[in-house]
Design an enzyme around this catalytic site. Structure first.
Site, PDB file in Angstrom:
ATOM      1  N   HIS A   1      40.109  -0.231  13.028  1.00  0.00           N
ATOM      2  CA  HIS A   1      40.743  -1.487  13.428  1.00  0.00           C
ATOM      3  C   HIS A   1      42.251  -1.317  13.528  1.00  0.00           C
ATOM      4  CE1 HIS A   1      42.045  -5.772  12.271  1.00  0.00           C
ATOM      5  NE2 HIS A   1      41.513  -5.865  13.482  1.00  0.00           N
ATOM      6  N   ARG A   2      42.761  -1.306  14.755  1.00  0.00           N
ATOM      7  CA  ARG A   2      44.185  -1.056  15.017  1.00  0.00           C
ATOM      8  C   ARG A   2      44.607   0.303  14.481  1.00  0.00           C
ATOM      9  NH1 ARG A   2      46.179  -7.092  12.998  1.00  0.00           N
ATOM     10  NH2 ARG A   2      44.427  -8.200  13.955  1.00  0.00           N
TER      11      ARG A   2
ATOM     12  N   GLU B   1      40.066   1.158  17.851  1.00  0.00           N
ATOM     13  CA  GLU B   1      40.363  -0.146  18.443  1.00  0.00           C
ATOM     14  C   GLU B   1      41.872  -0.374  18.437  1.00  0.00           C
ATOM     15  OE1 GLU B   1      41.275  -4.470  18.329  1.00  0.00           O
ATOM     16  OE2 GLU B   1      41.564  -3.026  16.702  1.00  0.00           O
TER      17      GLU B   1
ATOM     18  N   ASP C   1      45.209  -2.997  20.577  1.00  0.00           N
ATOM     19  CA  ASP C   1      45.525  -4.189  21.365  1.00  0.00           C
ATOM     20  C   ASP C   1      46.622  -3.893  22.376  1.00  0.00           C
ATOM     21  OD1 ASP C   1      44.003  -6.189  19.559  1.00  0.00           O
ATOM     22  OD2 ASP C   1      45.326  -5.151  18.166  1.00  0.00           O
TER      23      ASP C   1
ATOM     24  N   HIS D   1      49.549  -6.143  18.425  1.00  0.00           N
ATOM     25  CA  HIS D   1      48.558  -7.201  18.264  1.00  0.00           C
ATOM     26  C   HIS D   1      49.126  -8.592  18.518  1.00  0.00           C
ATOM     27  CE1 HIS D   1      46.373 -10.305  15.964  1.00  0.00           C
ATOM     28  NE2 HIS D   1      45.293  -9.668  16.394  1.00  0.00           N
TER      29      HIS D   1
ATOM     30  N   LYS E   1      45.067  -8.528  25.383  1.00  0.00           N
ATOM     31  CA  LYS E   1      45.450  -9.820  24.826  1.00  0.00           C
ATOM     32  C   LYS E   1      45.960 -10.755  25.931  1.00  0.00           C
ATOM     33  CE  LYS E   1      45.001  -9.369  20.284  1.00  0.00           C
ATOM     34  NZ  LYS E   1      44.125 -10.281  19.515  1.00  0.00           N
TER      35      LYS E   1
ATOM     36  N   ASP F   1      39.404  -1.610   8.521  1.00  0.00           N
ATOM     37  CA  ASP F   1      40.666  -0.959   8.177  1.00  0.00           C
ATOM     38  C   ASP F   1      40.424   0.253   7.276  1.00  0.00           C
ATOM     39  OD1 ASP F   1      42.002  -3.044   9.494  1.00  0.00           O
ATOM     40  OD2 ASP F   1      42.228  -4.210   7.654  1.00  0.00           O
TER      41      ASP F   1
END
Length: 256
Positions: A6-7, A33, A35, A48, A110, A228
């Site tokens: 996640h990120r 992943e 954004d 993000h 986004k 995470d």
């Protein structure tokens, strides 16, 4: 089962930065992943929030800033002094890093995003030879329609804040390969998860940081976990594999 960073590996490095993506690869992520937003002068960057305020030393909306302004801010010191000087990466730099690293990409566009901006993202993914390894996702169905128009060859994913009445019909209409809701939705609505998986739509819940929930989430028939805690999930998956190969057996009739 996908281990989705996640990120990036955002538990150990500042989210959505090159160090976080490199750490995710080292920790065993099978899907990374991140954004994407676009600056005022149409440069796709990886961040993000709508604004620069939380994760950088800058302020204001990303789409109001030029790339030069975004590139000048510090995106690491908020996380730790060890990461002082880390910058907001461009999409190009992120694709360059991950192209060589091997994992698949879960690229979230986004809002707001126009068709020309979406086309730029799609063209960059194709230019780096990553179309086959990339799923483009968004919370905004309108953006996924733009993705389908700009790059019908790319797999699409739909993010949901919660399961709603239109979730399954919308997933069908957008022809997505995955639908990614919250962990609470997966645990609270197994019927919708089953309906989606029966259609061949993978479910990957976010953000699965509570290790005590991992067994129940995986029993629900999900395709992966967005977390995470990448290294911990790698280790947990490995332990589950070992249990399947070497199950714990009863000692039988006791001593003697």
């Amino acid at each position: 089962m996908r281990n989705v960073a996640h990120r990036g590996y955002s538990a150990v490095a500042p989210e959505n930065t090159l160090p976080a993506f490199a750490a995710a690869v080292r920790a065993g992520a099978t899907l990374v992943e991140f954004d994407v937003r676009t600056t005022a002068d149409d440069v796709p960057v990886v961040i993000h929030d709508r604004t620069l305020d939380r994760t950088t030393t800058g302020s204001g909306h990303v789409w109001d800033a030029s790339y030069a302004e975004v590139a000048a801010v510090d995106a690491g010191s908020w996380f730790s002094p060890a990461y002082a000087g880390v910058r907001v990466p461009t999409l190009a730099a992120t694709l360059e890093l991950l192209r060589e690293a091997g994992p698949e990409l879960l690229l979230e566009i986004k809002p707001p995003a126009t068709l020309p901006q979406v086309k730029t993202v799609v063209e960059m993914v194709n230019a780096y030879g990553l179309a086959a390894r990339t799923i483009v996702q968004s919370f905004d169905p309108a953006i996924l329609r733009l993705v389908r128009e700009a790059g019908p060859e790319l797999r699409r994913g739909l993010l949901r804040l919660r399961f709603e009445a239109d979730t399954v019909p919308l997933a069908d209409e957008l022809e997505v390969v995955c639908l990614n809701p919250s962990t609470a939705d997966v645990l609270g609505d197994p019927a919708t998860v089953a309906t989606l998986t029966d259609r061949g739509i993978g479910v990957m819940p976010w953000t699965a940081n509570d290790m005590s929930e991992w067994p129940e989430l995986t029993k629900a028939g999900i395709a992966g976990l967005i977390t995470d805690r990448v290294a911990e999930l790698t280790g947990w998956f490995g332990a589950q594999d070992q249990l399947r190969i070497h199950p714990v057996r009863s000692s039988g009739g006791g001593p003697g």
